[in-house]
Scaffold this active site. Structure first.
Site, short mmCIF file in Angstrom:
data_model
loop_
_atom_site.label_atom_id
_atom_site.label_comp_id
_atom_site.label_asym_id
_atom_site.label_seq_id
_atom_site.Cartn_x
_atom_site.Cartn_y
_atom_site.Cartn_z
N GLU A 46 0.82 -1.21 0.00
CA GLU A 46 0.00 0.00 0.00
C GLU A 46 0.85 1.26 0.00
O GLU A 46 0.55 2.24 -0.68
CB GLU A 46 -0.95 0.01 1.20
N HIS A 64 -11.68 -5.12 8.46
CA HIS A 64 -12.30 -4.95 7.14
C HIS A 64 -13.56 -4.09 7.26
O HIS A 64 -14.50 -4.25 6.50
CB HIS A 64 -12.66 -6.31 6.52
#
Ligand SMILES: Cc1ncc(C[n+]2csc(CCOP(=O)(O)OP(=O)(O)O)c2C)c(N)n1
Ligand SMILES: [Mg+2]
Lengths: 345, 322
Positions: free
Chosen positions: B59, B126
């Site tokens: 990322e 999540h």
């Protein structure tokens, strides 16, 4: 004459080795002169914030800047004054940033080594080590998207910065994207006060190259000829479409981490190592041995470097600093999207 | 024809890729025939060869790469697989993208898409809503679309903006929200929307919570109360004027957000109304957020963790009685 040297570095035709050696030497000399002045300004209390110099690393750094052409991307780091200058950074950018002139590229908003001109392919490092590798990769991807040809990127890092997650991600993504990138890592045997054995435990940092899909080369960073050969070779290979290149240069940091640091932790044994040689002295010796330039010429170069540095400092010192109540306190280029929050007036 | 919030995001990206050569999409699993963990880029790699690229699970490097490409004139869209994983890229987003224009005068036009917010069974890693973190830092624009129309037009605007945009798209809305067609007009970023008019209480919200607030307004209407619902649309810039104008009409303020309670968007709205609209208030302003724990996995726990229509209604009733 330095201007001439600068122009030469932008042409594609390789200079004969001796000319290139002398050109690199003069960038090293200019850097040493400039940084000695910056140190004395710092000691005199005339610089706010830190001063970080590249003493002992000028040969590696100069070679980095020297082989880059117009259109290449350069991501210098802490100790890359020689490379920055060789790549075309005006001396005034340095003095204006260190002295906090409103007219520098950073306009007092950032200082010392945290400067650049991204619009001219000189990326402006953030402090966070390792972060600029992927940024360089992205700039190279953009050039490929745009259909540009014959460009490379060169990013510098220290052996300490090599231990960050960002560096790992950056190496990997560079190889995945197969961009024409050269990473020049300078192992100056310390990250601030921490010696190599507390930084990494692998046998040789260059061994990591193969693990990422890079080609790796070691380098004695105290030897300018070697720097020119190895870094020049890596640049050539990257330009020719070879995989990304990793060079690990060995030197000793011949200063404190910054000028606030007396580096008393550097052991006597360390100072006796071959990599502890001063690259500038080694280069001078080569010039004398091979009679590449005579003493008068060297003296003239020194004088010229000092004059240019003095001028850049004097100019920046005369310039106005930024002022809080006149500053444009806006971090967005899109003015109409600035948050309406009332801040201190 | 009907189009979902998720399809609107995909269509916006298709349009962007079609209309602007500078646009490319970078993210995990976005390419190939797969089209992303949520299918927000389905089919795009085939339609736009070489411009919808799978990235490694990096990322930090994905955003760093986007920054470099943007400096060189591209308009990258980075898809985070989940908003939660953007924590790995915080450094590039906050310290590099967010500071770049200020430091160098060179803007960084990147768009980072964050699939945000909770859905059943998604657990602590999540489900997060990270808009408050990004809004806290200078140099970033933070969008939180709550409607299909906004999902579409705001993403197109995000890419057009010369500054870094964090685009928080809500995963719960992906399939639950439908519109008849894609919009042809848009409201500019930085302007909040009155999602429902009322005169007794203002509920300020954004993203999926707008729909909980609307449900509450409907419920309380049957009890004789008229609730005004303000959809912030972007949390930075924050449209304080629209909020103040609403509070001037209602005299009461409740702010609802799905993210954690300490600080954040709801606290910011209340601070601004307190400072600039204290005289407009008939009761102390209130706020509702998720609980101050990680987001739980089990549906029973999850539905008790975040504000829902029942909790909001209870809070609203109490505030209306004041
Ligand atoms: C991610 C990160 N952590 C900590 C620092 C603080 N810091 C600045 S320079 C430095 C040492 C760097 O060592 P090295 O990479 O070997 O470069 P050198 O200073 O030796 O040239 C540290 C720890 C930083 N800049 N970035
Ligand atoms: Mg080091």
């Amino acid at each position: 004459m330095l201007q001439t040297a600068q122009r030469q570095s932008k042409t594609k035709k390789p200079a004969p080795p001796h000319e290139r050696f002398l050109e690199a030497f003069r960038w090293m000399l200019l850097t040493r002169t400039l940084e000695e002045k910056l140190v004395s300004l710092y000691r005199g209390g005339l610089i706010t914030g830190g001063v970080y110099i590249g003493k002992g690393q000028e040969a590696v750094s100069a070679a980095c800047g020297l082989f880059l052409q117009k259109g290449d991307i350069f991501a210098p780091l802490i100790r890359d004054q020689a490379g920055r200058s060789a790549f075309g950074e005006p001396l005034l950018d340095v003095t204006r940033t260190y002295l906090g002139s409103r007219q520098g590229p950073m306009r007092g908003r950032d200082g010392n080594i945290h400067r650049g001109r991204p619009q001219d392919n000189q990326l402006a490092m953030v402090s966070h080590l390792g972060a600029m590798i992927s940024v360089t990769v992205g700039a190279l991807m953009a050039k490929r998207f745009k259909g540009e040809k014959d460009f490379i990127g060169l990013a510098c890092i220290g052996e300490g910065g090599m231990q960050t997650g960002a560096f790992h991600e950056g190496m990997n993504i560079a190889a995945v994207e197969q961009v024409p990138l050269v990473i020049v890592a300078t192992n100056n045997h310390y990250a601030y006060s921490t010696p190599n054995d507390r930084e990494f435990a692998c046998h040789d940092l260059v061994d990591r190259a193969i693990g990422y899909g890079f080609e790796g080369y070691n380098l004695d960073g105290t030897d300018l000829s070697g720097c020119l050969e190895v870094i020049g070779g890596a640049v050539k290979r990257a330009r020719a479409g070879r995989p990304p290149q990793l060079i690990v240069a060995s030197v000793l940091r011949l200063s404190g981490h910054g000028e606030h640091d007396d580096a008393s932790y550097v052991t006597e044994e360390m100072k006796r190592q071959p990599f502890a040689r001063d690259c500038l002295k080694v280069a001078e010796q080569t010039i004398a041995d091979l009679k590449l330039a005579d003493a008068d010429t060297l003296a003239a170069w020194r004088k010229e470097a000092a004059a240019k540095v003095d001028e850049a400092i004097a100019t920046a010192q005369k310039e106005a600093p930024p002022e809080g109540d006149k500053e444009d306190w806006c971090a967005l280029s899109t003015r109409d999207l600035v948050d309406q929050l009332e801040t201190i007036d | 024809m009907s189009i979902t919030y998720l399809e609107a995001i995909r269509e916006a990206q298709a349009k962007l890729l079609r209309d602007d050569k500078r646009v490319f999409i970078y993210g995990q699993d976005v390419g190939g025939a797969f089209g992303g963990a949520f299918k927000a880029t389905k089919g795009l790699a085939k339609e736009f060869p070489g411009r919808v690229l799978n990235a490694p699970i990096s990322e930090d490097a994905m955003v760093g790469t986007a920054i470099g490409a943007a400096i060189e004139g591209m308009r990258p869209i980075v898809e985070m697989q989940f908003a939660d994983f953007s924590s790995i890229a915080l450094n590039q987003i906050l310290n590099n993208a967010g500071t770049h224009y200020w430091r160098t005068n060179v803007p960084v036009p990147i768009t980072i898409r964050l699939p945000s917010g909770g859905t059943k069974g998604s657990g602590p890693f999540h489900s997060q809503s990270m808009e408050s973190i990004y809004a806290h830092y200078p140099g970033l624009i933070v969008m939180t679309p709550a409607t299909v129309e906004d999902a579409y037009t705001m993403l197109i605007e995000a890419v057009a903006i010369d500054d870094p945009v964090v685009y928080c798209e809500h995963k719960y809305l992906y399939y639950h929200l439908k519109a008849d067609q894609l919009p042809t007009e848009s409201v500019p970023t930085g302007t909040a929307r009155i999602a429902r008019e009322g005169r007794d209480l203002t509920i300020v919200s954004y993203s999926a919570m707008v729909h909980e607030a609307l449900a509450v307004a409907e419920q309380l209407a049957s009890e004789g109360f008229e609730i005004e619902v303000v959809d912030l649309r972007s949390v930075k810039p924050l449209d304080t004027n629209t909020v103040l104008a609403s509070v001037a009409r209602t005299g009461r303020l409740l702010c609802v957000g799905e993210s954690f309670p300490w600080g954040g968007v709801t606290a910011e709205v209340i601070a601004r109304v307190g400072a600039e609209g204290f005289h407009l208030l008939d009761a102390a302003p209130q706020r509702l957020n998720a609980k101050d724990t990680p987001i739980p996995y089990h549906p029973n726990l999850w539905s008790a963790h975040r504000p829902n229509a029942n909790v909001i209604a209870r809070k609203a009733r109490a505030l209306l009685r004041e």
